[in-house]
Scaffold this active site. Structure first.
Site, short mmCIF file in Angstrom:
data_model
loop_
_atom_site.label_atom_id
_atom_site.label_comp_id
_atom_site.label_asym_id
_atom_site.label_seq_id
_atom_site.Cartn_x
_atom_site.Cartn_y
_atom_site.Cartn_z
N ARG A 1 0.82 -1.21 0.00
CA ARG A 1 0.00 0.00 0.00
C ARG A 1 0.85 1.26 0.00
NH1 ARG A 1 -3.22 1.80 -2.69
NH2 ARG A 1 -4.11 -0.29 -2.59
N LYS B 1 2.31 24.58 -2.86
CA LYS B 1 1.03 23.97 -2.48
C LYS B 1 1.13 22.46 -2.67
CE LYS B 1 -1.52 28.15 -3.67
NZ LYS B 1 -2.49 28.79 -4.60
N LYS C 1 4.53 38.70 -1.48
CA LYS C 1 3.10 38.63 -1.74
C LYS C 1 2.39 39.79 -1.03
CE LYS C 1 1.32 34.46 -1.85
NZ LYS C 1 1.09 34.24 -3.30
N GLU D 1 4.90 39.62 -6.43
CA GLU D 1 3.53 39.46 -6.91
C GLU D 1 2.90 40.84 -7.09
OE1 GLU D 1 0.58 36.47 -5.16
OE2 GLU D 1 -0.10 38.39 -4.33
N ASP E 1 -0.66 38.41 -10.92
CA ASP E 1 -1.69 37.67 -10.20
C ASP E 1 -3.09 38.10 -10.62
OD1 ASP E 1 -2.61 35.85 -8.19
OD2 ASP E 1 -3.07 37.57 -6.93
#
Length: 307
Positions: free
Chosen positions: A128, A163, A195, A224, A245
């Site tokens: 697994r 992410k 950011k 950004e 963005d």
């Protein structure tokens, strides 16, 4: 690929550009979890034993099985599968792994990826974890390859983000490379990305850029922005890369036309593969797609033992 020792499996991982010790840590954590460790079961309740295999399979039994693709896609993670199997099979006796494919290969439903022979209990104990890793990695590679195909001939490349599934970043970003994509920064430490929250804290986008550049003069800095004026300001200040963005295609086209050659540009914000041609036509160098690591479906693979 034919592997019959743990060291040979480690070498495959090393040849893939991954750190065998780091990958071993990931695998061992997953194996421990699958055997009831890491808080999965209360202490003293049988953790550490595959109760089904212990009860039904003689200790010395051996078996041969095939890892088989259940649907078409791009394979990634074969060295990781080999290391997973070798870590569990090698203490239980002789084993052999013979791969029919390599990372980056396109497979069809029913293709045999790898044939393994070894102790049956150990093989099922590793099954697994090996499948979870290769299906996840191949899913990422397959999704990345779809973007690469959609961007073919444009000069724009697909790039991942941070992410990623916690603890699996090095494997997911490796899978992006296998699929033909480009890695963004691996961590918060190897490049700067300014950011909106950094801009607020610093008092402005240019102020934030200058603060990072003063503190870390040699590091790549991406900023950004959400408007053309911000893009012009940060490029004038010296930014290496500009992340556009949630801009429209028209806005991105204008920014790239005005500033081309002075910085690299990346489009970001809810992009889909259907948008690829339109976004690439703006002239950006990269498209940032967090979904290839955080939302890609697995590529279904199964282990079929020979009767």
């Amino acid at each position: 690929m034919i592997v019959s020792t743990l060291e040979a499996a480690r070498e495959l991982v090393r040849e893939a550009g991954l750190d065998p010790e780091a990958v071993t840590l990931i695998i061992n954590e997953a194996l421990d979890e699958d055997l009831g460790g890491r808080g999965v079961l209360p202490a003293g309740t049988g953790a550490g034993v595959d109760v089904t295999s212990e009860a039904t399979i003689p200790a010395e039994a051996t078996a041969t099985g095939d890892f088989v693709a259940r649907r078409p896609g791009t394979i990634a993670g074969m060295p990781v599968v080999a290391l997973t199997l070798a870590l569990v099979l090698s203490p239980a006796g002789p084993f052999s792994l013979t791969a029919g494919v390599k990372d980056g290969d396109q497979v069809a439903r029913g293709d045999v990826l790898l044939t393994v022979t070894g102790n049956t209990r150990a093989l099922l104990r590793a099954e697994r974890v090996a499948l979870n890793l290769v299906t996840m990695m191949s899913g990422v590679a397959t999704a990345t390859r779809a973007w690469v195909s959609a961007l073919s001939g444009t000069g724009t490349r697909v790039r991942d983000s941070r992410k990623t599934i916690p603890g699996l970043r090095i494997l997911q970003k490796y899978a992006v490379r296998v699929g033909g994509g480009v890695n963004h920064r691996m961590s918060l430490a190897d490049a700067a990305l300014i950011k909106d929250n950094h801009v607020i804290a610093a008092g402005g986008v240019v102020e934030a850029y200058r603060a990072v550049r003063r503190a870390f003069p040699d590091i790549t800095v991406q900023v950004e922005v959400t408007t053309r004026d911000q893009a012009v300001a940060v490029v004038d200040a010296g930014a290496d890369e500009v992340l556009l963005d949630n801009m429209s295609a028209e806005e991105m086209t204008e920014v790239v036309r005005q500033l081309k050659g002075r910085a690299r540009f990346e489009a970001s914000g809810g992009l889909t593969v259907e948008d690829a041609a339109e976004v690439a036509a703006t002239g950006v160098d990269f498209v940032a797609v967090g979904a290839i690591t955080h939302s890609s479906p697995i590529l279904d693979v199964a282990l079929d033992l020979h009767s």
